[in-house]
Design an enzyme around this catalytic site. Structure first.
Site, PDB file in Angstrom:
ATOM      1  CD  GLN A   1      52.607  75.599  54.297  1.00 42.53           C
ATOM      2  OE1 GLN A   1      53.541  76.299  53.935  1.00 42.53           O
ATOM      3  NE2 GLN A   1      51.351  75.943  54.123  1.00 42.53           N
TER       4      GLN A   1
ATOM      5  CE1 TYR B   1      58.045  72.475  49.314  1.00 42.52           C
ATOM      6  CE2 TYR B   1      59.012  74.524  48.541  1.00 42.52           C
ATOM      7  CZ  TYR B   1      57.933  73.826  49.038  1.00 42.52           C
ATOM      8  OH  TYR B   1      56.739  74.472  49.260  1.00 42.52           O
ATOM      9  N   PRO B   2      64.160  73.500  49.581  1.00 39.43           N
ATOM     10  CG  PRO B   2      66.349  73.718  48.754  1.00 39.43           C
ATOM     11  CD  PRO B   2      65.191  72.743  48.847  1.00 39.43           C
ATOM     12  CG  MET B   3      61.283  78.450  49.396  1.00 40.45           C
ATOM     13  SD  MET B   3      59.532  78.877  49.154  1.00 40.45           S
ATOM     14  CE  MET B   3      59.695  80.388  48.181  1.00 40.45           C
TER      15      MET B   3
ATOM     16  CE  LYS C   1      58.635  84.922  49.121  1.00 46.97           C
ATOM     17  NZ  LYS C   1      57.418  84.301  48.528  1.00 46.97           N
TER      18      LYS C   1
ATOM     19  NE  ARG D   1      52.909  78.418  63.387  1.00 48.50           N
ATOM     20  CZ  ARG D   1      52.599  79.515  62.700  1.00 48.50           C
ATOM     21  NH1 ARG D   1      51.640  80.320  63.145  1.00 48.50           N
ATOM     22  NH2 ARG D   1      53.236  79.811  61.589  1.00 48.50           N
TER      23      ARG D   1
ATOM     24  CG  HIS E   1      52.301  82.084  49.800  1.00 53.95           C
ATOM     25  ND1 HIS E   1      52.355  81.512  48.555  1.00 53.95           N
ATOM     26  CD2 HIS E   1      53.203  81.416  50.557  1.00 53.95           C
ATOM     27  CE1 HIS E   1      53.250  80.540  48.559  1.00 53.95           C
ATOM     28  NE2 HIS E   1      53.774  80.461  49.767  1.00 53.95           N
TER      29      HIS E   1
ATOM     30  CB  SER F   1      54.379  80.561  44.319  1.00 52.86           C
ATOM     31  OG  SER F   1      54.531  80.137  45.642  1.00 52.86           O
TER      32      SER F   1
END
Lengths: 274, 274, 274, 274, 274
Positions: free
Chosen positions: B209, B169-171, B173, B155, B196, B247
Site C-alpha cells: 500500500q 482510489y481516492p478517499m 474521512k 517509504r 486499520h 472504514s
C-alpha cells in the site's frame, strides 16, 4: 420560532471583485500550429496578460495549473463586475483564446470581517490601559477603528501576492440538519471564527490567505486563495484547519486547484512546451 | 465550545509528490493512423516513458486500465510540484499525446504518520526491557526515533513497486453530522487507525500500500495505491477493511481504477493492438 | 470502541472475473456508411463476437439495450483481469469499434457466500438425523462441505444464461450514519441475507441471478445481473426485494440497464436496422 | 429483526410498457440543410410518427419540449420491451434521426394498484347494503373484483390522452434513515396513498395522470405523466401534492419535462421553424 | 398519521410564465467569422431581440453573464407556455443562434402569495379602526381584497426592471428528515415567511425581487431574479437572508448567475468585442 428577531448578521467590508477563471489549453491545436502562428499567439498572449495586469483597475495573475481540471488559471482583481466582465470579454476576443477552452470560474468579492477590526481596536486600547467604561475609551475606540479601517483597506484592494504557488478552492458553511452554521448564535460563530483565525495566523509566514465572499454571486459561499513559496504549506495549513471545529463541523469544500505562477513574458515559451 | 484548545492534529512526514494521471486512448484515431505514424508515436511514446521513469527526480510507471473510465494510468513520483508539472507538460507536447485524451488525475504527496514511528520505537524499547520512566529510556527513545525516521525515508521516497497490478482510489474521512472523523479525539483516532493498520499488515505479503495525502492539494483527502501480483488481493483487502470501524464508520471512497503494469517498450505494441 | 476485535468478515468464494461493457452505437455514422462498409463491419462484428464467446476462457454475450444510456451491452466472463483486458483491447482494435462509443462499464468477480454452503450442509445432516454434537457429525459435515464446494463451482464459473432479457445494475450496502451495514454484527447481517435470499429463491423459476463482487475493483460494491424470458419478472423481483429489510434499510442502487439478447449472427442485421 | 416475516408487498397490475424518449434537435444542422433535404426529413418524420402512432401494438405521441433539457419528447406505449426497442431502433435508422440527438429516456410499465380495485369493490357492496360477514358478500365481492379488473384494463392499456400539454417526471419513494417508505407497514403505506389519491382525484377534471412503474427497469421507481389542456394545472396539482405527507415525507423527484403536443403532420413545419 | 386532513396549502396568484434561457457564445466561431457575416448576425440579433421585447405578449431582456456557466441570459415573460416556446423556437431558427449554444434554462411562472394580500387588507382596516368582528369589517375586507388583487396584478405581469445588473438562481424548500418545510404547519410557514419578507423589504430600495414558482414545471421549486444597479447589493441581500430561519433551515440553492443588462442595439458590438 419567533418571526421578529433580526438575525445577528456578521458585518463585512468589501474590496476588489475577483474572478478566478480556469481554462484548458487545447494542446492538440497547439501542437498542430505552424511555428509562426504559435509565436503570434504567444506574443499576443504576453501582450494581453501584460495589459490585464497593468490596467490600473486592479491586478491580474496567471498560473500553470496541475492536473486534468485545468491548465491555466487567471486571477483577476477589479473594481467592479463590469471591469471583470470586460477582461473576460477581452480575452474571448484575443488570439490567446484560440487555444483556450473554458474549464470553470468563480465570482466573488474580497471581504474582511469588521469583527476583526473591532477586536483589534479593543485589544490596543486594553494594552494602553484605557478602561472600557470611560468616556475616553469611546473616543479612543472610534479613532482606533478609523485606523483599522485604513489598515484593512490594503487587504481589501491588494496586489496579488507574488508567491510561486497558489491554491484556490471554494467553500460554504454547512447547513446540515444538525450542524447548521446559519442557525448558530452570533457568539458561537464569533468564537469558532477566532479559533479558526488563530490557525491561519500561525501559518502566516508561509501562507498568505485571501478570502472573498460569493454569497449571491456564485455557487459556493466563499473563495479561498492561498499563496506560498512552499507547496507543502497548503497541505499543512488546510490539514490543521480541518481539525478546527469551524471546519470540522461546518465547512463544505469545493474542488482544489493548485498552480505555479507564470509571468506574462513566459506564456509563449510555455505554450511552445519549452 | 471553547475557542482556545489547539486541535490534536496528527503529525506526518511527507516524501515524493505524486500525480496519478489517467487518459483515454483515442482508439478511433489510432485505428485510422498510417502504420508509419503509429510506429512513430509508439516509438516516441516508449522514449518518453523511458525518460520519465529515469529522470533522476522520482519514478514513473504506466498501467493499462480496464473499463471505460480510462485506458492508461501514469503514476509519477517527483520531488516537488514543479517536477510533476514538468512531466505533465512534457507529455502534452510529446507525440504520444496525439492519441491521448485526459480522463482524470489526482495530486497528492506520499505521507507516513509519525505516530507509527513512535509506536515502533516504544515497542522496541519495551522488548529490550528498558523502563519508560528511566533517564536511559529518553535517550534510547530519541536514538530509536532517528533510526525510525531513516527507515521511513525509504517509504517516503520509494521506487514504484514492480507488481503486475495496481489499484488506485481516492478517499476522504467522513465529516457526517453524527460520524465525524475530525471531531473525534486524538486518542479515538489513533485507536481506530491501529486497528486499520493491522488489516493492512495482515495482507502485507500480497499487497503493497502507498498512502498519499491530498488535503489542500486535490478534491479528496488521500490517494490509496495498492500493488499486487494477485488481482483478487485488492478485493480481499478492501473487503476486509470495509468492516473495520475506521472504514465502516468514517471512510468515503472515490472511483476505483484497476490497471496492469506495462513497460515502456510495450507501448508501441499495445497501441497497435498486438 | 476496541481496536483489537477482528471484524466478522463474510467469507466468499470467487469465480469468473466479469466485465459489463456498455456502448453507444454511433447511428449517425452507421446511417452514413456505404452498404459495403456496413456489411464489412457487420461481418467483422459477427466474427469478433463469435470468437469472444468461444475463446475457451469464459463466455461473452451481447444485448441490445433500451434507452439513451447505451445501445449495446457486452457481458464478458473470464478467468482473470488480463483476459478481460484482452477482450476489451481486442474490441478497441476491431472494425466493430468504428461504430461504437464507450458508455459505461463495470468490473467485478462472481462470488458465492460460504455461509450458504455451510447452511446447506447443516440442513442435509439434520435431515439425515445426524446430531450436531457427535463425532460422526464433524466428519459428515466436512464431506458435505466438499460436495457443496463442487456444486458451487458451477455457479462460480457458469455459462451466461441463455434467457431473452438481461437486467444489470450495480449496488452497494448503505453506510449511513444510522443504517450502516458494515457496522452490523455478523449475526444481524446473516439474518438479513437469509430473508433476502428467500425472495430470490421464490422467483428462481422466472429469474436467474448472478451476483459479482466489486469491492476494491469498481465504484459500487456489487454487480447484479438478472436473466429472464419474462421482462416483467425483473420488476416483480426487484419490487418485492425493495420491501425486504436488507434492501429497504441497507441497499443503494446504481443505474439499471435492460437489454435483449442477440446472437453474433444478428449483429450485421441489427446495425443495418433490419 | 426477524428474518422470517414476508414483507407486505403492494399488489399491482401491469399494462403497456412505456418509453419516454427525449431528444435534442440539432438546430445548427437543421438551419444548414438545403430546403429539399429539410422537406424530405420533415416528410419522413411525419410518415415515421404516423406509423409509430398506428402500429396496432400501443400508441405514440410527440411533444415539443420547452427549455434546454430537450426539444422533442416521444412517448411510446407498447405491448412489451421488444416492441419498445423496435420503435427506438426504427427511429435510429430513420431520416428524422439525422437531426436528433438523444437527451434522456425512461423505461417503465403502466401499473395500477389492486388495493384500489378491492377498495372500490368493498365500497360498492357497502352501498348495496351487503354485509361483509355473509356468504353472499364473498361471492358478490369476487364478481365485483372481476368487474373492477375489466375497468382497470382500460387504464392499463390506454390511448395516450389527447391533451395539449404533458408534464413528465420520474420519482422514487424516499429510503432515508428516518423517513423510509419501504420500512413502513402496509397499513401506513395504504393510508398515505389514500390521502395522496384524493388530491389526484380532486384535480381529475383538469389533469389526467398516468403512473408507470420502473423498479427493476430504470433508475427511478416510477414515471409520472400528467396531461392537461391548462398548463397551470401541473403546478397546482404538484404544488398541492407536495404538502401531502406521502410526498412531503417520502417522495424524491427527478427532472421535470413540459411539452406541447404536436401531430405527425406538424413535424415538417416545426423543424422548418414555421 | 391521519389520511383525511387536507393539507394547509398556501394560495397563490399566477401571472406571466417565465423562461430564463442561458447560452454560451461560441467565441471561436465568432472570431472566425468574416466581418460581413458577423455584422449580419449582429444586425439580425438586434432585430430579433427588439421583436422579442416588443411582442405585446410580455417582455424580453438580455444580460451579458459573467463566468464559464454562460455568456448570455435571456429572460422572457410571456402569457403562457406556448408563447415561451414560440420565442425559444424562433431563436433556434434565427441567425443569432448560429453563434449560441444552449447552456441551461428554467421554466417558471411569476407568483404572489395571497397571504400577503389578506395581511395588507387586514392591516389597512385595523389602521382605519374597523373592528374585525363587525359586519362592516367583512364588507370592507372584501373590497380591500379586490383593491389588493388589482395592485398585485402589476406585480404578476410586470415589465422587466431596467436595472443594470440581474442575479438569477433557482431554489427549493428543504425536505430533510428533520427540517422539512412541507411538514410544517401553515402557521409555522407563514411566520417564517413574514420574517423572510421583512429582509426583502429592508433592501427594497436597492433590489427588486421577482419570485416565480416552478413546482410541476422545472427541477427546482422557485426561480429568484434580483435586479439592482449596485452589484454588491445581491451579496448583501442574500447574505442577510441566509441567517433568516426560513433560509437557514429550509432553503436549498441552485446555481447563481450574474449578468449585466444589454440593449438590443448593443448585441452586434458585443459579439464583435467592442
Amino acid at each position: 420560532m419567533s418571526d421578529t428577531a433580526a438575525p445577528d448578521v456578521p458585518q463585512t467590508l468589501e474590496g476588489w471583485f475577483v474572478q478566478h477563471a480556469l481554462y484548458h489549453v487545447d494542446w492538440g491545436k497547439v501542437r498542430a500550429l505552424a511555428p509562426a502562428d504559435l509565436a503570434r499567439i504567444g506574443g499576443e498572449g504576453e501582450r494581453w496578460l501584460q495589459e490585464a495586469a497593468t490596467c490600473g483597475k486592479g491586478d491580474t495573475a496567471a498560473y500553470a495549473v496541475i492536473g486534468h481540471k485545468a491548465d491555466l488559471m487567471l486571477v483577476h482583481y477589479r473594481e467592479d463586475i463590469d471591469a471583470l466582465k470586460e477582461v473576460e470579454h477581452s480575452l474571448a476576443h484575443s488570439p490567446l483564446a484560440e487555444v483556450l477552452l473554458p474549464a470553470t470560474s468563480f465570482l466573488s468579492v474580497i471581504e474582511v470581517s469588521l469583527n476583526e477590526a473591532s477586536a483589534v481596536a479593543a485589544k490596543k486600547l486594553a494594552e494602553q490601559g484605557i478602561k472600557p467604561t470611560t468616556a475616553r475609551y469611546a473616543a479612543a475606540f472610534d479613532q482606533e477603528m478609523s485606523v483599522q479601517r485604513k489598515r484593512l483597506e490594503t487587504r481589501l484592494r491588494p496586489v496579488i501576492p507574488s508567491a510561486r504557488y497558489a491554491c484556490f478552492y471554494p467553500m460554504s458553511k454547512r447547513r446540515g440538519e444538525k450542524n447548521n452554521w446559519y442557525a448558530l448564535s452570533g457568539d458561537e460563530r464569533r468564537a469558532l471564527m477566532r479559533g479558526h483565525g488563530k490557525i491561519g495566523h500561525k501559518h502566516h509566514q508561509q501562507v498568505t490567505q485571501v478570502i472573498s465572499g460569493a454569497i449571491g454571486l456564485d455557487d459556493w459561499e466563499w473563495g479561498v486563495t492561498l499563496f506560498s513559496d512552499d507547496c507543502l504549506a497548503f497541505k499543512k495549513l488546510v490539514h490543521e484547519m480541518r481539525f478546527d471545529p469551524a471546519s470540522a463541523l461546518y465547512a463544505e469544500f469545493g474542488p482544489f486547484h493548485v498552480g505555479i505562477r507564470g509571468q506574462p513574458s513566459q506564456i509563449g515559451q510555455w505554450l511552445a512546451g519549452k
